[in-house]
Design an enzyme around this catalytic site. Structure first.
Site, PDB file in Angstrom:
ATOM      1  N   GLY A 255       0.828  -1.247  -0.038  1.00  0.00           N
ATOM      2  CA  GLY A 255       0.116  -0.102   0.076  1.00  0.00           C
ATOM      3  C   GLY A 255       0.848   1.199   0.094  1.00  0.00           C
ATOM      4  CG  ASN A 257       5.127   6.186   1.805  1.00  0.00           C
ATOM      5  OD1 ASN A 257       5.625   6.576   0.862  1.00  0.00           O
ATOM      6  ND2 ASN A 257       5.053   5.236   2.734  1.00  0.00           N
ATOM      7  N   GLY A 258       0.764   6.019   4.018  1.00  0.00           N
ATOM      8  CA  GLY A 258      -0.375   6.653   4.570  1.00  0.00           C
ATOM      9  C   GLY A 258      -1.485   5.821   4.653  1.00  0.00           C
ATOM     10  CB  SER A 259      -2.205   2.835   2.596  1.00  0.00           C
ATOM     11  OG  SER A 259      -1.267   2.079   2.769  1.00  0.00           O
ATOM     12  N   GLY A 260      -2.028   3.136   6.057  1.00  0.00           N
ATOM     13  CA  GLY A 260      -2.504   2.192   7.324  1.00  0.00           C
ATOM     14  C   GLY A 260      -1.680   0.991   7.464  1.00  0.00           C
ATOM     15  CE  LYS A 261       2.886   0.309   3.398  1.00  0.00           C
ATOM     16  NZ  LYS A 261       2.596   1.738   3.339  1.00  0.00           N
ATOM     17  CD  GLU A 369       8.171  -0.680   3.783  1.00  0.00           C
ATOM     18  OE1 GLU A 369       9.173  -1.006   3.111  1.00  0.00           O
ATOM     19  OE2 GLU A 369       7.131  -0.366   3.190  1.00  0.00           O
TER      20      GLU A 369
END
Length: 667
Positions: A255, A257-261, A369
């Site tokens: 997803g 950046n900022g998608s909630g991973k 990551e």
């Protein structure tokens, strides 16, 4: 205590002991003792009382061994003031509670002193005789003044002191109460302001230990319509989301950046959602044997041991048998057991964090990551380790949730969850071959030379048994408007070279010149963006950070907005809290502050780590435009090469601290 509490106590005890020792040993530095109240206050404010007690014992022991009773008492005083303020602030009490508590503490301390002096009669007589001699000396000096008023004052002084000695118990008790009340009020006045500021800082990525006492069984885990909203925000960071992770399953989470991973990682690790339910057969067991282990993107935040071997077993129960050498070999750190963790590169620290997670034989491993700071060879090693965890054939028999941006890292997963909800693959990052270096590494842009390195070498711990060579005989030139990529594996010396170019480190041999003068005499003329952008952001809000980094007033809104616009950030972000920014926005914010200082050159250390494809493309386009339009000299240090061809036409390759030709097979 929990391992995290032990780590907190150790760090804060070291800070308090250091300030106490300096306050005692250095002349006229007694006022620095107040700084020691800050770490103790933070412990009392955030943790259990036993953590404060453990830190106090450790700090007092260290201070006593180095600075004697003076250091010991300074630590005790810091623990009292910091503990009192932290506990009262945590329970949201105020000044009346401080006064009442300090009166009680003063009375108790005074009672102990009276009891001790009653038992130790010879010591009491010695102290009182010394004080009496001083008083009589003052009275004798007053008698020498040829005025009757001074004679009467001398008689009154000796008479009053004699009366006090007859009631010495009350004197010591009153003196103890008054002094401790005054000290407590001063500590409250200074320290409570610090804690008030901390109360307004949301700890958004905190891993919490749920209060459950059942058997450790984190998988299978089922999320039913979960949502999560961080404090002081007006929108959900994740959700509604429903998913299930089975035992032994390998799930890849992708997803933008900022998608909630990362938020999903927190929920799987035990943080309670703001809506929906999370179902497990037992407790999360965060950090426990057979429980849940988390490896985060920035390993500096989770490597605690001073030796590599110590960090692998940190927090494991006493008596646990761990084959440290085998685990280190598994993650590509063969022979590192006795190495100091402070001398490891970012990629080596990341591999160490994975080894420490595997030492717990977790039933659920969450890797967030984990390859973003690792070189291509290290990535291959870690991917083989991670892909071999899950399934019945996996040696560790672990469920794996792997959060990644890289397209080639999801192939071995049983299932892929895309949190961005996009049917295409635009958020994924493609890997690239190592770019080739030109035949003449000194030939580049046609502008005048900005940086000139000649025979640069650096050795850490020089002239000690722990000396380690990081760089040897580095020579190259960077001209104005040039774009240079410095490539190398983890531990090859890239970050050391960056610090030397920025003037933050003086080389042990050779010269590094900026505009013809030594770079270490012009600190600030070369801007350096660190690997972890968040660690470089020191203020609470975006506008304050830009102004502070650039050196102008935060009230100069026009300059703040101009600096943000230069890196493609909306002016409306100036009033936002930094913790509410995405990873890509944080990197741009760092650049905004650095570029507003008009540096001679810009060094970017791993600028693409943790960015999705869209964020990478935007950042690279921004840097390419700045280099082309303003003649900015850019040096990029990275093991990630995709898309860097336009920004950095030249490439240098480092291996074991030495410049080498391009690796075989380089594009």
């Amino acid at each position: 205590m929990q391992p995290v509490e032990m780590a907190q106590a150790a760090v804060m005890a070291a800070l308090c002991a250091a300030t106490a020792i300096i306050a005692v040993v250095v002349p006229f530095a007694g006022g620095l003792a107040l700084l020691g109240t800050v770490p103790m206050g933070l412990l009392a404010y955030r943790d259990r009382l036993r953590v404060l007690i453990a830190a106090t014992v450790a700090a007092a022991t260290i201070a006593f061994l180095i600075a004697g009773m003076g250091g010991f008492m300074t630590v005790v005083n810091c623990a009292y003031i910091g503990g009192l303020t932290g506990v009262i602030k945590r329970h949201r009490r105020g000044l009346p509670t401080v006064i009442a508590a300090s009166v009680v503490a003063g009375a108790l301390f005074g009672a102990v002193a009276v009891l001790a002096l009653t038992v130790l009669a010879r010591l009491r007589h010695l102290i009182f005789d010394a004080i009496t001699a001083n008083v009589q000396g003052v009275a004798a000096a007053m008698d020498q003044v040829p005025l009757p008023e001074f004679h009467r004052a001398a008689d009154d002084l000796t008479g009053f002191f004699g009366m006090l000695l007859r009631h010495w118990q009350l004197l010591i008790l009153a003196q103890s109460i008054v002094s401790i009340v005054i000290v407590s009020l001063l500590g409250w006045w200074a320290l409570s302001r610090v804690l008030d500021r901390l109360r307004g800082v949301p700890d958004v990525h905190k891993l919490e230990l749920p209060a459950d006492s059942g058997p450790v069984a984190p998988v299978p885990v089922r999320l039913n319509q979960v949502r999560f909203r961080y404090p002081q925000t007006g929108h959900d960071a994740l959700g509604p989301l429903s998913l299930e992770v089975q035992a032994g399953e390998h799930v890849a989470v992708t997803g933008a950046n900022g998608s909630g991973k990362t938020t999903l990682m927190l929920l799987l690790a035990g943080r309670a959602p703001t809506a929906g339910t999370v179902e497990r057969p037992g407790s999360v067991g965060l950090g426990a044997l057979g429980g849940t282990a988390v490896v985060m993107q920035h390993p500096e935040s989770q490597v605690l041991g001073t030796r590599v071997a110590d960090d692998v077993v940190w927090g494991l129960p006493a008596g646990t048998t761990t084959d440290v050498d085998r685990l280190l070999e598994e993650v590509g750190l063969t022979g590192f057991a006795e190495r100091d963790t402070g001398g490891l590169s970012g990629g080596e620290l990341q591999r160490l964090a994975v080894a420490a997670a595997l030492a717990r034989e977790p039933a659920l491993l969450i890797a967030d990551e984990v390859t973003s700071m690792v070189d291509p060879q290290g990535r291959d090693v870690l991917l083989r380790v991670l892909s071999g965890l899950a399934g019945s054939a996996g040696r560790h028999r672990t469920s794996l949730v792997h959060i990644t941006h890289y397209n080639d890292e999801v192939g071995s997963a049983d299932r892929i969850i895309d949190l961005s909800g996009s049917p295409d693959n635009t958020a994924m990052v493609e890997t690239a071959e190592v770019p080739a270096a030109p035949a003449n590494v000194a030939a580049g842009h046609s502008g005048p030379p900005v940086l000139e390195l000649s025979g640069v070498g650096h050795e850490y711990g020089s002239r000690t048994p722990w000396a380690k060579t990081a760089l040897r005989d580095i020579s190259f030139t960077v001209e104005e408007g040039d774009g240079l990529l410095i490539h190398g594996g983890n531990g090859s010396g890239k970050s050391t070279l960056a610090w030397i170019i920025a003037g933050l480190t003086t080389p042990t041999s050779g010269t590094c010149l900026l505009g013809g003068r030594p770079a270490d005499e012009q600190v600030g003329a070369v801007a350096l963006s660190f690997q972890a952008a968040r660690l470089q952001l020191m203020r609470s809000h975006v506008g304050l950070e830009v102004a502070s980094a650039a050196g102008f007033s935060p009230h100069d809104q026009a300059r703040v907005y101009s600096a943000l616009a230069a890196v493609g950030l909306d002016a409306a972000l100036a009033g936002r809290r930094i913790d509410q920014l995405s990873g890509g926005q944080m990197r741009r914010l760092v650049l905004a502050g650095l570029l507003a200082r008009a540096p001679r050159a810009l060094i970017l250390d791993e600028p693409l780590a943790g960015l999705d494809a869209t964020s990478r493309e935007g950042l690279l386009r921004l840097l390419e435009d700045l280099r082309r339009d303003t003649g900015l000299t850019v040096v990029v240090i990275s093991h990630d090469f995709a898309g860097l061809g336009e920004l950095c036409p030249r490439t240098l390759h480092l291996r074991n601290g030495v410049l080498v030709p391009a690796p075989a097979g380089a594009a």
